[in-house]
Design a protein around this motif. Structure first.
Motif, PDB file in Angstrom:
ATOM      1  N   THR A   1      43.034   4.723 -98.281  1.00 64.18           N
ATOM      2  CA  THR A   1      41.860   3.859 -98.421  1.00 64.18           C
ATOM      3  C   THR A   1      41.449   3.659 -99.864  1.00 64.18           C
ATOM      4  OG1 THR A   1      41.147   5.003 -96.427  1.00 64.18           O
ATOM      5  CG2 THR A   1      39.611   3.439 -97.363  1.00 64.18           C
ATOM      6  N   HIS A   2      41.593   4.697-100.689  1.00 67.29           N
ATOM      7  CA  HIS A   2      41.006   4.611-102.031  1.00 67.29           C
ATOM      8  C   HIS A   2      42.032   4.544-103.155  1.00 67.29           C
ATOM      9  CE1 HIS A   2      37.234   5.112-100.053  1.00 67.29           C
ATOM     10  NE2 HIS A   2      37.648   6.217 -99.493  1.00 67.29           N
ATOM     11  N   ASP A   3      43.321   4.431-102.783  1.00 61.76           N
ATOM     12  CA  ASP A   3      44.366   4.290-103.800  1.00 61.76           C
ATOM     13  C   ASP A   3      44.380   5.406-104.835  1.00 61.76           C
ATOM     14  OD1 ASP A   3      45.723   2.186-102.920  1.00 61.76           O
ATOM     15  OD2 ASP A   3      44.574   0.674-103.989  1.00 61.76           O
ATOM     16  N   ALA A   4      43.690   6.491-104.566  1.00 65.96           N
ATOM     17  CA  ALA A   4      43.762   7.644-105.461  1.00 65.96           C
ATOM     18  C   ALA A   4      43.736   8.852-104.546  1.00 65.96           C
ATOM     19  CB  ALA A   4      42.560   7.664-106.396  1.00 65.96           C
ATOM     20  N   SER A   5      44.314   9.950-104.997  1.00 68.19           N
ATOM     21  CA  SER A   5      44.342  11.097-104.098  1.00 68.19           C
ATOM     22  C   SER A   5      43.036  11.870-104.174  1.00 68.19           C
ATOM     23  CB  SER A   5      45.507  12.017-104.462  1.00 68.19           C
ATOM     24  OG  SER A   5      45.241  12.625-105.705  1.00 68.19           O
ATOM     25  N   LEU A   6      42.734  12.583-103.123  1.00 66.87           N
ATOM     26  CA  LEU A   6      41.555  13.443-103.079  1.00 66.87           C
ATOM     27  C   LEU A   6      41.634  14.446-104.241  1.00 66.87           C
ATOM     28  CD1 LEU A   6      39.025  14.470-101.680  1.00 66.87           C
ATOM     29  CD2 LEU A   6      40.474  15.723-100.066  1.00 66.87           C
ATOM     30  N   HIS A   7      42.852  14.921-104.492  1.00 71.13           N
ATOM     31  CA  HIS A   7      43.094  15.876-105.562  1.00 71.13           C
ATOM     32  C   HIS A   7      42.604  15.315-106.913  1.00 71.13           C
ATOM     33  CE1 HIS A   7      45.395  18.674-108.115  1.00 71.13           C
ATOM     34  NE2 HIS A   7      45.560  19.428-107.040  1.00 71.13           N
TER      35      HIS A   7
END
Length: 631
Positions: A602-608
Motif C-alpha cells: 500500500t505504501h511503497d515503502a517497507s514497515l522496516h
C-alpha cells in the motif's frame, strides 16, 4: 512464484539423500522423522532424482521400500509425495474408477481444477502406468451429461490465449441464460460447450454479464437448473474459474470439518498444491473460516502424518516472533538480572532476550526471576529503563490480556479519550481475547471494563463499544441466505434516519462472524451498487463512523487494516508511540508478517524503513527486532 510452500532445496545431493533414506529404513523399525523431514524439504523434481540415485546405489526400488516400511495414512502420504504430479493425478483417477463404485467427487475435483498441460501429462502417465486410455475408462464408468463434461475437460483444450472478445462475452452470457433460466427444461449442451472451452478471463466476464441479465449468479442458476454429479461438476468448474485457491480452501475445510476426516481428499490436495498455490489457499482459508489451515490440520490429524501435512502446509499465519528453541528460563532470568545489576544497564542484553522469546516464554522468565532471585522482574525493568523503551519492554512482558487491559485503561484515563485505540482493540480481538481482557481489567483495576467504557464514552459510540466488549460475536462460516437478508436490511437502513441507520448497522456489524460479514458486504454491493465503506463515510460521522469503518476494514482484510493504522501512527510530524507499541507488540506473534506485506503493497515503502526513519536508539532496535525482515 512465491505462492508455494515447497520448492527446490539448495545444495541438493540426491546420492546423499538416498543414503539418508536407506539408513532410516535399515535394521529394525524405521526413523520416520528422518524420512518425513527429508521428503518434505525437497521439491518433486528433486525427489525423482533421489529415486534414481537410490536405485543406482542400492539396486532397490525406493517406493517399494517405503511401502514396506511405513503403514497407514502416513505411508499413503509419503508414497504419494514420491510420485510425479502427473503419476499422482493418474493414480487418483484410476483409484476413483476401478473396482465397484465410482468416486465422482475425486473425478470432479481433479478434472475441474487442472490446466491443459496438467491434463495432457496425466493422461500420458495413466497410459504409461495402467496401459489403458483414461478417456475410455472414464466413459465406461460414468454416464449422461456428467460423462460428456468430463470428456470435454479430458481433452485439455480450454482456450488459454488470454484474448477476450467483448461481443462473444455478451453472446455467451445470453446463450447461457437462454439455455437455462429462460426456458422450460435446460439445454445442457450449451453449458458444457461454453464452460468447458472458453478461457478463464473470458468466463469471469461472462459470469458478471450473466448476473446482470439473470439477476442471479451463475452458481444459483446451475443449482436450480442442473442436478446430481453433473451439477456438482459444473459448480466445481465455475468455482475454479473464479478462484482455484478458494475452491481448494473449501474442499479442505469440508474434508476436515464435522466427524472424521476425508484423508484421501486432504492428502490429494496438500500434495498436489504444495508446489503451486498453497500460500494462496492458506490465505483464502483464513479469510473464509477464521482459523488457519495450519491449526485445522493440527487439531484434526496426529503423529507423523500430521507433521508431514504441516510441513506441506508451511507456516501458520505468519508471526514475526516465534518461540525460541533451546529455551532456558532460568538462564534468561540470570542474564536479565546481570544486565540490570550494579551501575548502568545493559540494554542490548535485555532487548535480545525479551524481543526474541514468545510471550509464553516471557511469562516463564517472569516466574523464574521471582523463584530464583526473589525479585519482581517488572519492577526491576521499570526502575532500569525509561521512556518509550521502558513502555515497549514492559508491554512485551505482560500477558496479552494484561496488555490489552492496560491499553484500554490508558486510552480512557486522564483528560480526553483515545477513541481510535478503543476501536482498534475491541474490533480486532477474538471473543476469547476479549473475555480474557475483561478478566484482566477487573483484576488490575478493580472495576468492570464495561463500566469504564460507559463512564468515558456516550451515545451510539458507547453502545457499539459495549456490544463489542461482550465478546459474544458469532463464530463460523457465512450463512448465505441470512447474509442476503442482512444485506437487504442494511441497504434499507441507508434510507432511514441516522439514528435508526446506526442501530441497524450495529445490530449486524457488531454481532455477526467475520466470514459472514464478508458475504454480507458482497451482497450489499449487489443491492446498492455501492461499497459499504462509501456509505459509512458519507452517511455517518465522528467516532461511530470510525468504529463501523474499522469493523468493515477488519472484516475485509485485517492485516491491511493494521498496516493502515501503523502508517497513520508514523506519518507526518510526531509519532503516536502508544499505537506503534500496541500494534507491534500485539500482532508480533499473530500476523505481523502479513501486516508487513500489506504495508509494503500500500505504501511503497517497507514497515522496516518507516520505523527506522521514525524512531531512534534502543527503542528503534527493539521495534525492528519485532518487525523482522526489511522486505
Amino acid at each position: 512464484i512465491g505462492k508455494c510452500t515447497i520448492s527446490d532445496a539448495p545444495d541438493f545431493d540426491p546420492s546423499a539423500d538416498a543414503e539418508t533414506l536407506y539408513n532410516a529404513m535399515k535394521g529394525i523399525g524405521s526413523d520416520k522423522e528422518a524420512i518425513l523431514d527429508l521428503v518434505t524439504s525437497r521439491s518433486n523434481a528433486q525427489r525423482q532424482e533421489v529415486i534414481s540415485a537410490y536405485k543406482s546405489n542400492y539396486g532397490k526400488d525406493l517406493i517399494d521400500d517405503l511401502k514396506y516400511e511405513l503403514t497407514g495414512k502416513f505411508e499413503r502420504l509419503i508414497v504419494s509425495l514420491m510420485r510425479t504430479r502427473a503419476q499422482h493425478d493418474a493414480k487418483e483417477i484410476h483409484d476413483a474408477i476401478k473396482g465397484a463404485g465410482t468416486n465422482e467427487r475425486c473425478l470432479i475435483e481433479v478434472l475441474a481444477s487442472r490446466t491443459n498441460q496438467q491434463i495432457h501429462d496425466m493422461v500420458a502417465a495413466y497410459k504409461d502406468a495402467y496401459g489403458g486410455n483414461m478417456e475410455e475408462d472414464v466413459i465406461t464408468d460414468t454416464s449422461g451429461h456428467f460423462k460428456k463434461m468430463l470428456v470435454v475437460l479430458l481433452q485439455g483444450t480450454r482456450d488459454e490465449s488470454g484474448v477476450v472478445d467483448a461481443d462473444l462475452v455478451e453472446q455467451d452470457a445470453q446463450d447461457l441464460y437462454a439455455a437455462g433460466e429462460e426456458q422450460w427444461g435446460t439445454d445442457e449442451a450449451k453449458f458444457i460447450m461454453i464452460l468447458g472451452n472458453r478461457s478463464v478471463t473470458h468466463l469471469r466476464m461472462v459470469f458478471d454479464a450473466y448476473e446482470k441479465i439473470a439477476e442471479k449468479s451463475i452458481e444459483d442458476s446451475i443449482k436450480s437448473e442442473l442436478s446430481g454429479d453433473f451439477e456438482r461438476l459444473m459448480l466445481a468448474v465455475v468455482q475454479c474459474i473464479r478462484s482455484v485457491p478458494m475452491f481448494f480452501a473449501k474442499r479442505l475445510y469440508k474434508s476436515m470439518k464435522g466427524l472424521g476426516t476425508a484423508d484421501n481428499t486432504l492428502i490429494r490436495i496438500m500434495i498436489s498444491r504444495s508446489e503451486i498455490d498453497m500460500l494462496d489457499i492458506r490465505e483464502c482459508f483464513r479469510l473464509s473460516y477464521e482459523k488457519s489451515l495450519y491449526n485445522m490440520i493440527k487439531d484434526d490429524t496426529s503423529g507423523d502424518y500430521k507433521r508431514t501435512l504441516l510441513n506441506l502446509c508451511g507456516g501458520d499465519d505468519e508471526p514475526t516472533v516465534r518461540p525460541a528453541s533451546n529455551f532456558d528460563p532460568a538462564a534468561d532470568a540470570q542474564a536479565l538480572r546481570k544486565a540490570m545489576k550494579g551501575f548502568g544497564t545493559d540494554e542490548d542484553a535485555i532487548i535480545d532476550i525479551v524481543a526474541q522469546r514468545s510471550n509464553a516464554q516471557r511469562q516463564e522468565i517472569r516466574q523464574a526471576f521471582k523463584s530464583l532471585l526473589g525479585r519482581d522482574l517488572m519492577k526491576d525493568l521499570k526502575s532500569e529503563l525509561s521512556k518509550n523503551l521502558e513502555r515497549l519492554i514492559i508491554a512485551l512482558m505482560l500477558t496479552p490480556a494484561e496488555f490489552d487491559a492496560k491499553m484500554m485503561r490508558k486510552a480512557m484515563e486522564g483528560a480526553g479519550t483515545d477513541e481510535h485505540a478503543l476501536i482498534e482493540i475491541l474490533v480486532s480481538r477474538s471473543n476469547e481475547q476479549i473475555q480474557a481482557m475483561n478478566a484482566a481489567y477487573q483484576e488490575g483495576y478493580k472495576k468492570p471494563l464495561e463500566e469504564a467504557i460507559q463512564s468515558d464514552t456516550s451515545g451510539h459510540f458507547c453502545r457499539i463499544l459495549v456490544s463489542l466488549v461482550q465478546g459474544a460475536r458469532e463464530e463460523g462460516p457465512a450463512d448465505n441466505e441470512r447474509a442476503n437478508v442482512d444485506a437487504q436490511e442494511l441497504a434499507d437502513a441507508c434510507n432511514a434516519d441516522s439514528d435508526d441507520m446506526e442501530m441497524k448497522f450495529m445490530s449486524i456489524l457488531c454481532t455477526r462472524s467475520f466470514p459472514h460479514l464478508r458475504k454480507v458486504f458482497q451482497e450489499f454491493v449487489r443491492y446498492t451498487n455501492k461499497d459499504i465503506e462509501q456509505i459509512i463515510k458519507k452517511e455517518m460521522s465522528g467516532d461511530v463512523k470510525n468504529a463501523f469503518y474499522a469493523i468493515v476494514r477488519s472484516v475485509k482484510n485485517q492485516p491491511s487494516y493494521f498496516a493502515d493504522r501503523l502508517y497513520k501512527a508514523m506519518k507526518g510530524l510526531g509519532t503516536d508511540d502508544r499505537a506503534l507499541i500496541r500494534i507491534m507488540v500485539s500482532r508480533s506473534e499473530i500476523d505481523l508478517f502479513n501486516i508487513r506485506k500489506e504495508f509494503k503493497e500500500t505504501h511503497d515503502a517497507s514497515l522496516h524503513e518507516f520505523i527506522q526513519g521514525d524512531t531512534s536508539g534502543d527503542y528503534r532496535k527493539t521495534l525492528l527486532l519485532l518487525c523482522g525482515g526489511e522486505d
